[in-house]
Design an enzyme around this catalytic site. Structure first.
Site, mmCIF file in Angstrom:
data_model
loop_
_atom_site.group_PDB
_atom_site.id
_atom_site.type_symbol
_atom_site.label_atom_id
_atom_site.label_comp_id
_atom_site.label_asym_id
_atom_site.label_seq_id
_atom_site.Cartn_x
_atom_site.Cartn_y
_atom_site.Cartn_z
ATOM 1 C CE LYS A 71 -3.909 2.179 0.318
ATOM 2 N NZ LYS A 71 -3.520 2.861 -0.951
ATOM 3 C CG ASN A 107 -4.386 16.014 -1.047
ATOM 4 O OD1 ASN A 107 -3.931 15.401 -0.079
ATOM 5 N ND2 ASN A 107 -5.670 16.017 -1.333
ATOM 6 C CE LYS A 147 4.677 7.600 -2.197
ATOM 7 N NZ LYS A 147 3.970 8.077 -0.986
ATOM 8 N N GLY A 186 -2.730 8.135 -4.556
ATOM 9 C CA GLY A 186 -2.069 9.321 -5.095
ATOM 10 C C GLY A 186 -0.867 9.762 -4.280
ATOM 11 C CG ASP A 187 3.258 11.011 -3.073
ATOM 12 O OD1 ASP A 187 3.076 10.857 -1.860
ATOM 13 O OD2 ASP A 187 4.266 11.613 -3.520
ATOM 14 C CE LYS A 197 3.678 7.944 5.438
ATOM 15 N NZ LYS A 197 3.340 8.805 4.270
ATOM 16 C CD GLN A 234 3.052 5.067 2.213
ATOM 17 O OE1 GLN A 234 3.585 5.956 1.551
ATOM 18 N NE2 GLN A 234 1.934 5.261 2.870
ATOM 19 C CB SER A 294 -5.743 4.917 1.694
ATOM 20 O OG SER A 294 -5.531 5.992 0.818
#
Ligand code: NDP
Ligand code: 2IT
Length: 450
Positions: free
Chosen positions: A93, A243, A129, A168-169, A117, A114, A382
């Site tokens: 993810k 964002n 990623k 997204g990123d 996190k 990530q 998410s």
């Protein structure tokens, strides 16, 4: 050299020798190792099973050609990637980034971060990623659509709701997710929650657009509350205008703070007395609906100044929210912020603070909320989108944001638990790294050598 320093150096040397051209990944690895090695060195199961060596190497790196045609018939070739770091805690993810600076080094740092996190959120999510060195700036909507379709033509075979769930990123927002997911459903002949950040009309979650920025401010409020303070009345600088930045600015304003800046790669938008809700709404529509540039704002909104080439870091403030990109806040910026009275830096972006800046802040006892904790609200939401998709349900915005806030509060509590120093101060960097590490490490131990 202590056994801890010895282990850290050995691990870092392996990283450097294996990938000498990956300084950003090295930076992320060094920071995590600095926090977790003292703990690992004293725990034989982690040492003997080489948990850290295994976590420093992704499960898999996928790299592919993305060919696409521009509006004038010109053919372009970009490079696409997916770095699947670990599925120890759940399906891979993490977001997709479209930016000219994307390379394997950047995506490895992001996939590594990530992983910790996602572990911190407590949800069943592995780490990944991806992205491409594609520059969406100046491209028409149809060009972006064709690029997204070509990118997905390869990526789709590596995805799936229980396999890998991109989102997204930078450079990938609701419009790009629409093009990507639309092409995915066609190629896979399958509709499932195999991407997040979708629009509400086709399975997206309420609250996902605001989640990262809102979660970052929630984390900042938790850090302030822990020392008996609040955001009310504080001067806040925000970098970025995407964002994360927009919605962090908004929640800070709604919490009684004076937000005096936004920025982009061209310069800084300064609001000496703070943005008003009307000004914020105009800027939000400029960025999210018209894909415009911040430099356009002062012409339409009085009292604002756009300084080309400037950053927000020399503006006096108590709180800084870096929400643009990695290493945007370097040593001179840190010195300027410290001179301007900053007390708290809460990272909306991933690793926005350079190594040297981090050390300066730590020396001066500026409290740092590290990205892997402070910006986890986006991926946590998410995760809630995945739950809603599996259940074929749509929750209200209140329900989603209440759960997201509860996850941010729980992450804060974990950071305090693992980061509290003897003198009652909290080292959030260590707390986040250690708490994030332990959950993944224990799963890897349970699985045996793999
Ligand atoms: P966006 O693409 O929406 O916005 C990015 C913003 O940062 C833009 O204002 C952009 O300016 C600016 N920016 C990008 N690169 C640079 C650069 N090299 N120098 C100066 N400014 C730059 O991205 P997001 O808001 O989604 O992401 C921002 C950060 O937050 C990233 O670090 C991302 O990894 C992180 N993040 C995002 C999450 C999400 O859910 N979206 C979740 C957690 C973290 P310009 O338009 O001029 O390029
Ligand atoms: O950095 C991040 O956490 C994101 N870009 C969001 C990832 C996600 O899967 O929502």
């Amino acid at each position: 050299m202590s056994p801890e320093d010895d282990l850290t150096q050995t691990l870092l040397e392996t990283v450097r020798e294996r990938d000498p051209e990956q300084p950003t990944f090295y930076q992320a690895a060094e920071e995590v190792l600095h926090s977790v090695v003292p703990f690992v060195a004293s725990t034989s199961a982690y040492r003997e099973n080489a948990i850290l060596s295994r976590l420093l190497e992704p499960d898999r790196v996928i790299s592919f050609r993305v060919s696409w045609e521009d509006d004038h018939g010109g053919v372009h070739v970009n490079r696409g990637y997916r770095v699947q770091w670990t599925n120890a805690l759940g399906p891979y993810k993490g977001g997709l980034r479209f930016h000219p600076t994307v390379n394997l080094d950047v995506l490895k740092f992001l996939g590594f971060e990530q992983t910790f996190k996602n572990s911190l959120t407590g949800l069943p999510m592995g780490g990944a990623k991806g992205g491409a060195d594609f520059d969406p700036k100046g491209r028409s909507e149809r060009e972006i659509m064709r690029f997204c379709q070509s990118f997905m033509t390869e990526l789709y075979r590596h995805m799936g709701e229980d396999t890998d769930v991109p989102a997204g990123d930078i450079g990938v927002g609701p419009r790009e997710i629409g093009f990507l997911f639309g092409h995915y459903t066609r190629l896979a002949n399958h509709w499932s929650g195999s991407m997040t950040g979708k629009a509400l009309s086709y399975g997206g979650s309420e609250g996902r657009v605001v989640a990262t920025g809102y979660g970052c401010v929630r984390f900042c409020q938790n850090m302030l509350q822990h020392v008996g303070q609040s955001l009310e009345g504080k001067r806040v600088v925000v970098s970025g205008a995407g964002n994360v930045a927009l919605h962090a600015a908004r929640r800070a304003m709604d919490s009684g703070a004076t937000v005096v800046s936004l920025s982009d790669s061209g310069g800084c938008l300064h609001a000496p007395t703070g943005f008003t809700p009307e000004q914020w709404e105009w800027i939000r529509a400029l960025k999210e609906e018209r894909y415009g540039r911040l430099a356009e704002a002062p012409e339409a909104l009085s009292g604002l100044e756009y300084k080309p080439g400037a950053t927000p870091w020399d503006l006096p403030c108590e709180v800084a929210l870096p929400c643009a990109t990695q290493n945007e806040l370097d040593a001179p910026a840190a010195r300027a912020l410290i001179a301007g009275g900053v007390k708290v830096v809460c990272e909306g972006a991933n690793m926005p603070t350079s190594r040297e800046a981090l050390h300066l802040f730590q020396e001066q006892r500026v409290t740092i909320g590290p990205g892997k904790a402070a910006n986890a609200g986006g991926v946590a939401t998410s995760g809630l989108e995945q739950t809603q998709n599996s259940q074929r349900e749509s929750w209200s915005k209140e329900r989603v944001l209440e759960r997201m806030d509860a996850i941010m509060d729980a992450i804060h509590a974990k950071c305090v638990r693992y980061g509290e120093d003897g003198d009652g101060r909290v080292d959030y960097v260590r707390g986040a790294n250690l708490a994030g590490f332990l959950r993944v490490a224990d799963a890897l131990l349970a699985y045996g050598i793999r």
